[in-house]
Design an enzyme around this catalytic site. Sequence first.
Site, PDB file in Angstrom:
ATOM      1  CD  GLU A  31      27.897  44.114  21.066  1.00  0.00           C
ATOM      2  OE1 GLU A  31      27.987  45.325  21.352  1.00  0.00           O
ATOM      3  OE2 GLU A  31      28.871  43.340  21.047  1.00  0.00           O
ATOM      4  CG  HIS A  62      34.933  56.966  38.978  1.00  0.00           C
ATOM      5  ND1 HIS A  62      35.765  56.485  39.965  1.00  0.00           N
ATOM      6  CD2 HIS A  62      34.914  56.035  37.998  1.00  0.00           C
ATOM      7  CE1 HIS A  62      36.253  55.313  39.570  1.00  0.00           C
ATOM      8  NE2 HIS A  62      35.734  55.006  38.387  1.00  0.00           N
ATOM      9  CB  SER A  69      38.297  54.195  34.544  1.00  0.00           C
ATOM     10  OG  SER A  69      37.920  54.885  35.706  1.00  0.00           O
ATOM     11  CB  CYS A 126      22.758  31.670  45.967  1.00  0.00           C
ATOM     12  SG  CYS A 126      23.380  29.982  46.030  1.00  0.00           S
TER      13      CYS A 126
END
Lengths: 418, 482
Positions: free
Chosen positions: B32, B50, B339, B404
């Site tokens: 990487e 999807h 995608s 948070c």
Amino acid sequence: MKEEKVDVAVIGAGAAGLAAATVIAAAGRKALVIDREDFPGGILRQCIHSGFGLKYYHEELTGPEYAERATIAAQKAGASFALGCTVTDIQIDMMGEFTLVLLSAADGVRKVHADAIVLAMGCRERNRGNIATPGTRPAGVFTAGSAQKLLNLEGCLPGKTAVIVGSGDIGLIMARRLKWSGMEVKGVVEIMPHPSGLARNIAQCLEDFGIPLWLEHSVTRIIGRDRVEGVEVAPLNHGEPDMSRSFTLECDTLLYSVGLIPETELAQQAGVLLDRDTGGPLVDANYETSVSGIFSAGNVLHVHDLVDFVSEEATRMAHCVLARLDGAPSAEKVGNEVGSNLKYVVPAFHTPGATTNFSFRPLIIADEALLRAESEGKTIWEKKLRFVRPAEMISVTLPGELLGHAPITFHLQDTATR
Amino acid sequence: MIYDVAIIGAGVSGAATAWQLSRYELKTILLEKAADVGFGVSKANSGIVHGGFHHPVSSLKARLEIRGNLMFEKLHHELGFPFKRCGILVAAFSEEEMSQVRKLYNQGIANGVTNLEMCSHERMLALEPKLNSEVVGGFYCPGGGTVEPYRYVFSLVEFAVRNGTELLCNWHLTKGEYLGDHWRLTAADGGIVEARYVVNAAGLFADEVSRSCGGEEFRIHPRKGEEYLLDRSSKGCPSHVIFPVPTKHSKGVLVIPTSEGTTMIGPTADPVDDKLDTETTSAHLRRILDQVRSMVNGISHRDLITSFAGLRPVLDTEDFYIAPSQKAPAFIQVAGIQSPGLTASPAIGEYVKDLLKGEGLRLMEKLHIEYELSPRHEARHETIENLDKLHDEDPAWTHIICRCEKISEAEIVEAVRKGHTTVDGVKFYTRAGMGRCQGGFCSAKILKIISRESGIPMQELTKRGGSSRILYGTLGDLEVRL
């Protein structure tokens, strides 16, 4: 699992929480002040500059000095502390008793039962994401307060050359602080036509150091892949950036000082209703929230300009908490509203016949102005004010005999031009 | 040593390939370029699993999407990353759009997707009361969902590493030569890795990697997508992923209830020249807000907490290109994974494994595989009784660092010990700094913990590797001139 019972659980050990605990403990009630940090004082601890305490302690103190005085007062009064503790839950039982769940490295899970709660959590800073500054997402983008913490509490330099986005007080204080640390400060960029911070900070933090302030300008783009390399700044024309007059400032650091947001998540979890105008809890004349037994004061209620006013407000609130613990009924509520040129009024309710201190934020700049209280179409009270600025809070006391059963609307008029 | 397989790129495709290969008696290495895995295309996307209805089944991407979708439940169970099969609604706001929706529905049916449902106006509002009431109708795909993409990549890589895969980050390929029976890969810093097979899963840079290894010439066109994240208190958070009717180049701007409880709006789809151009613009923010507000009620710019942009690696064909190279020997191309690449990725890993087998790689299943990663504790999801027990083992479990998102010190320590030593790496692993204050309160604490656990001095810590240093020195380093 450790469990204990107190009279009042105070959430937050900043100026508001410490002042409240001092009054409550001095009256012989058991007050526990809870804070996430390992030391009391809240944000005051990182505010190493002076200018605090002139009103409340009648002498000029630094933030840590103010925090120390307030802490010692609370300790002397007999308040106890739960530090390094995060409140994760507030439960209310059928009898109205509260149970707070605290997490800490020291005690693990700890349950605190209380008859009343004081919300004094302060606020958080609005950040780059909140205002969606366009551009890249490099390292070197900080909120002014987090840079202040890194510099003043950890001794870390955030960069070498900075631009400050927004002219809030923390940003102004940090402009000077960065200069004093050897950093270059290219300037402060403010979208409004007037500074958001106090006039004294504009003079002492910018003007004294020759740091430019660009009013009605906006940062339209952050440049730099890994680390900030600069920002594109454009003047605003009717609210829209005029790109034909845009310019680039080279810098490696950006500090955001673009407003504060009350830390109300715990309050909301406990069912407390919020005031749309302040973003903080909605309170009555006794600083009691919509949940009976939960009170609130300080910057979580509305953002104050001076810490002294926070301590004063929390002190007033603490007396109301004591009265309720002693069996006083909850306050009768008559609604108050803001009319022209005011952002909010706190408290949002008054009690007929009870002398009340009201706080406002003006939306206008006026060298002379008239603050007017109107009820049933008639002016019931008015006061001339001088040098009204959005950066400065307005605080007035209305005598109880003027406060009746009808709602009051407050108006602010610019009278200087007349 | 000569590895059996070197995978270039630790995004979803490379990570899923490593996950698949780690089940076999192979020496695999994952290379990487960035400081951590999943830091490229994979970290900045919508995180949608999807439904398999957007593309015709004649395309490779549709086939892998459909297969990949079905693999997520098991993967989620085994690897523990956040995933929710919350369902997808495609909303139509005109009769014309309804006819498009019918086409999508038919395509889904033709693709073999089950449980698709055409919906009337009433049915749409019953399924999703937050939809704009002007919705004409639409269709419902219960099989769609959301995943935290970086957590998913981390889990795949963790599984692979647990099962023997080696991982090298900050390893930037400059040259690949085939030496008759194996590849010699050279990195920018002079490092050499040798392997019998190479998988090019370099995302946006797959074209450059192919070129530097003597493979096919093709061009990856970056297509930018801007996304905006809303606070978990947003009133506009739907319970399904809301899609508009798609356009030719994109599935449109979505409203996404992320699997961690926030709401994401986006993405845009704009071709850009620069593979590193991840700038956001106010014009796009306005466009996104306008588009999502016309679909879903309660979305306010006041709820914005952060923004980001990602780049889709697009080929001229618009399809995935996953095949053995015809030019470079023992070299598998995994390019154009735009995608629905995230959805397809488990199937991509499988497919690449089969291609490698076809190219002569011997696959022998390992006798011992750790099929499941040990479940991760997260303070925010534990009962107080469990937290008290965890505290007995390690007090850091009840030391909340990120207020948070309620992230404990123990989780941050775990992230660092697993090799995530950048601020973004820790953030993506734990969510510390990902909430509404965006690290305003906790960044100093997080820096201290990373430094303490990794041994890297505070001043040298970076946001995401390279020259993204957070701090520039200590007080006193600069000469003060007033």
